[in-house]
Design a protein around this motif. Structure first.
Motif, mmCIF file in Angstrom:
data_model
loop_
_atom_site.group_PDB
_atom_site.id
_atom_site.type_symbol
_atom_site.label_atom_id
_atom_site.label_comp_id
_atom_site.label_asym_id
_atom_site.label_seq_id
_atom_site.Cartn_x
_atom_site.Cartn_y
_atom_site.Cartn_z
ATOM 1 N N LEU A 108 27.485 24.620 34.892
ATOM 2 C CA LEU A 108 28.086 25.663 35.720
ATOM 3 C C LEU A 108 29.066 26.506 34.897
ATOM 4 C CD1 LEU A 108 28.918 23.580 38.915
ATOM 5 C CD2 LEU A 108 27.280 25.464 38.812
ATOM 6 N N PRO A 109 29.037 27.823 35.058
ATOM 7 C CA PRO A 109 30.092 28.640 34.430
ATOM 8 C C PRO A 109 31.403 28.425 35.165
ATOM 9 C CG PRO A 109 28.725 30.004 35.842
ATOM 10 C CD PRO A 109 28.084 28.641 35.831
ATOM 11 N N LEU A 110 32.490 28.926 34.598
ATOM 12 C CA LEU A 110 33.739 28.902 35.347
ATOM 13 C C LEU A 110 33.547 29.619 36.674
ATOM 14 C CD1 LEU A 110 36.450 29.577 32.616
ATOM 15 C CD2 LEU A 110 36.041 27.448 33.871
ATOM 16 N N PHE A 111 34.174 29.108 37.704
ATOM 17 C CA PHE A 111 33.960 29.588 39.067
ATOM 18 C C PHE A 111 33.927 31.115 39.133
ATOM 19 C CE2 PHE A 111 35.741 30.630 43.318
ATOM 20 C CZ PHE A 111 34.675 30.178 44.060
ATOM 21 N N ASP A 112 32.807 31.643 39.605
ATOM 22 C CA ASP A 112 32.619 33.099 39.572
ATOM 23 C C ASP A 112 32.110 33.679 40.879
ATOM 24 O OD1 ASP A 112 30.057 32.071 39.567
ATOM 25 O OD2 ASP A 112 29.395 33.134 37.768
ATOM 26 N N GLU A 113 32.286 32.932 41.985
ATOM 27 C CA GLU A 113 31.871 33.461 43.282
ATOM 28 C C GLU A 113 32.911 34.445 43.809
ATOM 29 O OE1 GLU A 113 29.205 33.137 45.304
ATOM 30 O OE2 GLU A 113 28.117 32.016 43.765
ATOM 31 N N PRO A 114 32.497 35.592 44.342
ATOM 32 C CA PRO A 114 33.459 36.588 44.819
ATOM 33 C C PRO A 114 34.156 36.201 46.120
ATOM 34 C CG PRO A 114 31.221 37.340 45.229
ATOM 35 C CD PRO A 114 31.100 36.101 44.401
ATOM 36 N N LEU A 115 33.550 35.306 46.906
ATOM 37 C CA LEU A 115 34.130 34.906 48.188
ATOM 38 C C LEU A 115 34.520 33.431 48.154
ATOM 39 C CD1 LEU A 115 31.605 36.693 50.593
ATOM 40 C CD2 LEU A 115 33.930 37.428 50.006
ATOM 41 N N PRO A 116 35.481 33.039 48.974
ATOM 42 C CA PRO A 116 35.876 31.634 49.013
ATOM 43 C C PRO A 116 34.697 30.736 49.416
ATOM 44 C CG PRO A 116 37.483 32.999 50.153
ATOM 45 C CD PRO A 116 36.299 33.872 49.878
ATOM 46 N N PRO A 117 34.545 29.569 48.811
ATOM 47 C CA PRO A 117 33.447 28.672 49.165
ATOM 48 C C PRO A 117 33.446 28.264 50.634
ATOM 49 C CG PRO A 117 34.438 28.006 47.099
ATOM 50 C CD PRO A 117 35.322 29.071 47.661
ATOM 51 N N SER A 118 34.609 28.274 51.278
ATOM 52 C CA SER A 118 34.685 27.884 52.686
ATOM 53 C C SER A 118 33.875 28.806 53.586
ATOM 54 C CB SER A 118 36.141 27.856 53.152
ATOM 55 O OG SER A 118 36.754 29.129 52.968
ATOM 56 N N LEU A 119 33.563 30.035 53.120
ATOM 57 C CA LEU A 119 32.748 30.958 53.909
ATOM 58 C C LEU A 119 31.262 30.647 53.798
ATOM 59 C CD1 LEU A 119 34.571 34.350 53.198
ATOM 60 C CD2 LEU A 119 34.837 32.810 55.170
ATOM 61 N N GLY A 120 30.876 29.916 52.784
ATOM 62 C CA GLY A 120 29.481 29.512 52.649
ATOM 63 C C GLY A 120 28.531 30.603 52.209
ATOM 64 N N HIS A 121 29.040 31.733 51.705
ATOM 65 C CA HIS A 121 28.181 32.839 51.264
ATOM 66 C C HIS A 121 28.106 32.839 49.741
ATOM 67 C CE1 HIS A 121 28.088 34.198 55.364
ATOM 68 N NE2 HIS A 121 29.381 34.490 55.388
ATOM 69 N N TYR A 122 27.193 32.059 49.227
ATOM 70 C CA TYR A 122 27.065 31.924 47.783
ATOM 71 C C TYR A 122 26.159 33.012 47.224
ATOM 72 C CZ TYR A 122 28.769 27.240 48.995
ATOM 73 O OH TYR A 122 29.492 26.183 49.496
ATOM 74 N N THR A 123 26.595 33.667 46.174
ATOM 75 C CA THR A 123 25.826 34.777 45.617
ATOM 76 C C THR A 123 25.037 34.386 44.373
ATOM 77 O OG1 THR A 123 27.680 35.519 44.240
ATOM 78 C CG2 THR A 123 27.528 36.426 46.471
ATOM 79 N N GLY A 124 25.531 33.423 43.614
ATOM 80 C CA GLY A 124 24.871 33.060 42.364
ATOM 81 C C GLY A 124 23.804 32.003 42.566
ATOM 82 N N GLU A 125 22.702 32.125 41.844
ATOM 83 C CA GLU A 125 21.656 31.110 41.943
ATOM 84 C C GLU A 125 22.160 29.775 41.421
ATOM 85 O OE1 GLU A 125 18.616 28.821 42.737
ATOM 86 O OE2 GLU A 125 18.963 30.827 43.572
ATOM 87 N N HIS A 126 23.034 29.792 40.398
ATOM 88 C CA HIS A 126 23.584 28.531 39.901
ATOM 89 C C HIS A 126 24.421 27.850 40.988
ATOM 90 C CE1 HIS A 126 26.420 31.771 38.893
ATOM 91 N NE2 HIS A 126 27.378 30.891 39.103
ATOM 92 N N THR A 127 25.114 28.649 41.807
ATOM 93 C CA THR A 127 25.889 28.080 42.909
ATOM 94 C C THR A 127 24.970 27.505 43.973
ATOM 95 O OG1 THR A 127 27.533 29.810 42.527
ATOM 96 C CG2 THR A 127 27.759 28.510 44.535
ATOM 97 N N ARG A 128 23.944 28.256 44.330
ATOM 98 C CA ARG A 128 23.019 27.777 45.355
ATOM 99 C C ARG A 128 22.290 26.516 44.901
ATOM 100 N NH1 ARG A 128 22.429 33.514 46.082
ATOM 101 N NH2 ARG A 128 20.654 33.590 44.642
ATOM 102 N N ALA A 129 21.933 26.452 43.627
ATOM 103 C CA ALA A 129 21.265 25.259 43.108
ATOM 104 C C ALA A 129 22.200 24.049 43.151
ATOM 105 C CB ALA A 129 20.785 25.510 41.685
#
Length: 210
Positions: A62-83
């Motif tokens: 995993l890269p250093l955390f790079d999601e634009p929204l807080p994880p608590s919202l559950g809207h993951y944008t990166g495929e690495h995050t979804r995987a």
């Protein structure tokens, strides 16, 4: 009858360090984290009671955390995050294998936890720490981090000493009693994992907004 509760528990043995080991010009020595993780995984499999899978964060990469929204919202944008979310979501419990860096957990492990939120909820966790003081400070910090994402962690833990469970501070050679310590931790972990599975199933049956 709840058929899901009859299926074997799924437990991930998570290698929390991505650091390679190297001694002088000698390359190819097994990473401490990999050696400890493999030991925990093999002994757990031999005991049975659940399906155990070895998860190495060095492979997850995993890269250093790079999601634009807080994880608590559950809207993951990166495929690495979804995987990673799919991976974590598939387990009932976790055995975190962690060293201690400057009295805390490796950045890679904290980063992996921080990436997600709901996928951790109502799961169980145990710990295998290794280091000069058995990673006592790292495990203590990790307990606090996991509490924030609603992971129930058991009291027993495995504390592997750098000077007592590693030959030449390098090659993993656990003392005889450590297998018993691992067994005690797993004996606490599996009932909690089963109970947390029931909690998740009950929550899933409650209509939204109730």
């Amino acid at each position: 009858m709840d058929t899901h509760n009859e299926t074997p528990l799924k437990v991930a043995v998570v290698i929390g360090s991505t650091r390679p080991d190297r001694r002088g010009d000698e390359v190819g020595i097994e990473r401490k984290g990999a050696a400890v993780g493999r030991w925990a995984h093999e002994r757990a499999q031999a005991r049975g009671g659940a399906d155990y899978t070895l998860v190495d964060l060095a492979d997850i990469a995993l890269p250093l955390f790079d999601e634009p929204l807080p994880p608590s919202l559950g809207h993951y944008t990166g495929e690495h995050t979804r995987a990673w979310a799919r991976t974590v979501d598939g387990f009932d419990a976790f055995v975190f294998v962690t060293p201690e860096y400057n009295r805390s957990v490796p950045a890679a492990l904290k980063n992996a936890v921080d990436y997600l939120y709901a996928e951790w909820h109502d799961k169980a966790a145990g710990f295998v720490g290794y280091g000069a003081v058995g990673a006592a400070h790292a495990v203590d910090h990790l307990r606090g981090v996991l509490s924030e994402v609603r992971v129930a962690h058991v009291q027993a833990q495995v504390s592997l000493g750098l000077y007592t469970d590693f030959e030449d501070l390098q090659h993993f050679a656990p003392a005889d009693h450590q297998e018993g310590a691992l067994g005690t931790m797993l004996d606490q972990l599996l009932p909690w994992a089963q109970a947390m599975r029931s909690v998740r199933e009950k929550a899933a049956r409650i209509p939204a907004g109730v």
